[in-house]
Design an enzyme around this catalytic site. Structure first.
Site, mmCIF file in Angstrom:
data_model
loop_
_atom_site.group_PDB
_atom_site.id
_atom_site.type_symbol
_atom_site.label_atom_id
_atom_site.label_comp_id
_atom_site.label_asym_id
_atom_site.label_seq_id
_atom_site.Cartn_x
_atom_site.Cartn_y
_atom_site.Cartn_z
ATOM 1 N N GLY A 63 0.821 -1.199 0.000
ATOM 2 C CA GLY A 63 0.000 0.000 0.000
ATOM 3 C C GLY A 63 0.852 1.243 0.000
ATOM 4 N N GLY B 31 -7.399 -6.335 5.619
ATOM 5 C CA GLY B 31 -8.519 -7.168 5.234
ATOM 6 C C GLY B 31 -9.749 -6.329 4.950
#
Length: 490
Positions: free
Chosen positions: A45, A121
């Site tokens: 990310g 998640g």
């Protein structure tokens, strides 16, 4: 090249990764260690990152948009994060959206003290839970699904924080690996199916948690073990460690795409080298989909290990027929569509001296929308390739993921609307083939799906979702659409 192809759009053409989390307790420079660990997880990310530390008296936080090296750029900034316990997060927005208020770790002052949480998640019933919480008077400060967990803990009627934590997790569906901090302990856990990864290591007496083993390597930690599916591990300030298993023992379903693309090749997942698995996928491809050619060319960088395996198995020479600029970030985790589109055009260049006149086998990890594959195939033709054959190191991606990977809507997935022959025409290749689902399982070293008990979550390929998808079902029911098939829930 012509960019007016009927299905071509400006969106990125890779599955967008989830996030990366890291935590350490029991070392004097916990925040600095966390920043180093997050740097090793930067590939998971690149939109934003954050660190929270605890110095024995209070929590300290710093979050920012950009890379770890930009947000935590010097010693003065790290000095603002004192203490022997810290956790951090690198983010791509899967649920919630962009903006500083969604950057993790999130923090809240609960009745029993401060609490922080870093989440990798996606909670697949977050909208339903949030609506119920808001109706009861909850006030949300972010649009992230992670904040739902905090509110569930805050409103639980159980007496201890651990019991409240378990009570909250019993109400959520989907995928999560979590690293949480309280004034007394660090808590790490995985969802009952272990869809998202989490590992534990040691630096001397300090305990470390991370999304991937590569982060342990970079900070000098020794790998201890994976956190088991459904396990909650508590580490107190004095180093005492306690393991809890409140959710029983369900058949594990870790994400198989971690092996294909998400994890760094120098990580170890499920006891297997990610690099070796990817090399073996390439070998399976060569067995399943051979072709007469002069050169095996990877689409860098993710296609390199599979291309090496294909070349070794087939006997066709390996060559870097495409050169990647390493000054452009990974295309699909840039925050805006326009930025991603510009990066695709700047990212790769054909090595004409190697490609010209050759029959090329292009190896890539996946095809999502097909737009990048179209451009790469055309690039090879423009460089003089005689033939271009595409081989893909994963099965066709025909279903969206709802477990923390920001895949496009299903109707935008090329494999959801075309068969392989149609996809071949779309990318203008001489041939196209994907590794089979059984070949992928062989490469991972797990039994296939023949016995009806898959050992991984492979829903993006098969549509067999291992959990309920409450929010999706509600949205589709409201829109009058057909609900996607959902696999059996244990």
């Amino acid at each position: 090249m012509n960019l007016t192809h009927p299905f071509l759009d400006a969106d990125g053409d890779k599955l967008r990764e989830e996030c990366g989390i890291f935590g350490v307790i029991g070392t004097a420079e916990a925040a600095a260690t966390t920043a180093l660990g997050l740097h090793a997880l930067q590939h998971r990310g690149q939109e934003a990152c954050g660190i929270i530390s605890w110095d024995g008296q209070q929590f300290f936080a710093r979050r920012g948009l950009g890379h770890v090296a930009q947000v935590f750029s010097d010693a003065a900034i790290m000095a603002e994060l004192p203490g022997a316990m810290a956790s951090g997060h690198v983010r791509y927005s899967t649920t919630g959206g962009q903006g500083l208020r969604n950057v993790q770790p999130l923090h809240a002052d609960l009745a029993r003290g401060g609490f922080s949480i870093a989440h990798n998640g996606n909670i697949s019933n977050a909208m339903t839970l949030k609506r119920e919480l808001v109706e009861k008077g909850a006030i949300f400060q972010s649009t992230s699904d992670t904040e739902v967990i905090i509110h569930l803990i805050a409103t639980s009627r159980y007496p201890t924080l651990l019991d409240r934590f378990v009570d909250a997790l019993r109400m959520v569906e989907g995928a999560y690996s979590l690293i949480c901090m309280t004034p007394k302990r660090m808590i790490a856990c995985r969802d009952p199916l272990g869809i998202r990864p989490l590992v534990m290591g040691k630096i001397g007496e300090a305990t470390v948690f991370a999304s991937e083993t590569v982060a342990l390597d970079v900070v000098g930690a020794e790998f201890v073990r994976e956190i088991e599916p459904g396990e909650i591990v508590e580490v107190r300030q004095d180093g005492r460690l306690t393991s809890h298993r409140p959710f029983g023992n369900l058949p594990a379903r870790p994400c198989i795409f971690e092996h294909v693309y998400f994890s760094r090749p120098d990580s170890v997942m499920g006891g297997r080298s990610v690099y070796e698995v990817r090399r073996q996928i390439g070998a399976e491809l060569a067995i399943e989909a051979p072709v007469e050619a002069d050169l095996v060319v990877p689409v860098p960088d993710s296609g390199v290990p599979a291309a090496i395996g294909y070349a070794q198995q087939s006997g066709i020479p390996f060559g870097l027929g495409i050169i990647r600029s390493h000054y452009v970030g990974r295309t699909f985790i840039q925050p805006s569509d326009g930025a991603r589109h510009a990066d695709v055009k700047r990212k790769h260049n054909a090595n004409r001296a190697l490609v010209e006149g050759k029959r090329i086998v292009l190896i890539d990890d996946s095809i999502v929308r097909g737009t990048t594959s179209l451009k790469i195939v055309q690039m090879m033709r423009d460089a003089g390739a005689a033939e271009v054959h595409m081989r893909v190191a994963s099965p066709p991606t025909s279903h969206s993921c709802f477990y923390g990977v920001d895949t496009p809507e299903r109707h935008k997935l090329l494999a959801a609307r075309m068969d392989v022959q149609e996809m071949t025409k779309f990318i203008v290749a001489d041939s196209l083939a994907f590794v089979s689902i059984d070949g992928l399982y062989r490469a991972v070293g797990a039994p296939g799906r023949e016995d009806g008990c898959p050992r991984h979550c492979d829903a993006c390929f098969t549509g067999d979702y291992p959990t309920r998808l409450t929010d999706l079902v509600e949205r589709e029911a409201e829109a009058g659409q057909l609900v996607l098939p959902v696999g059996k829930v244990a």
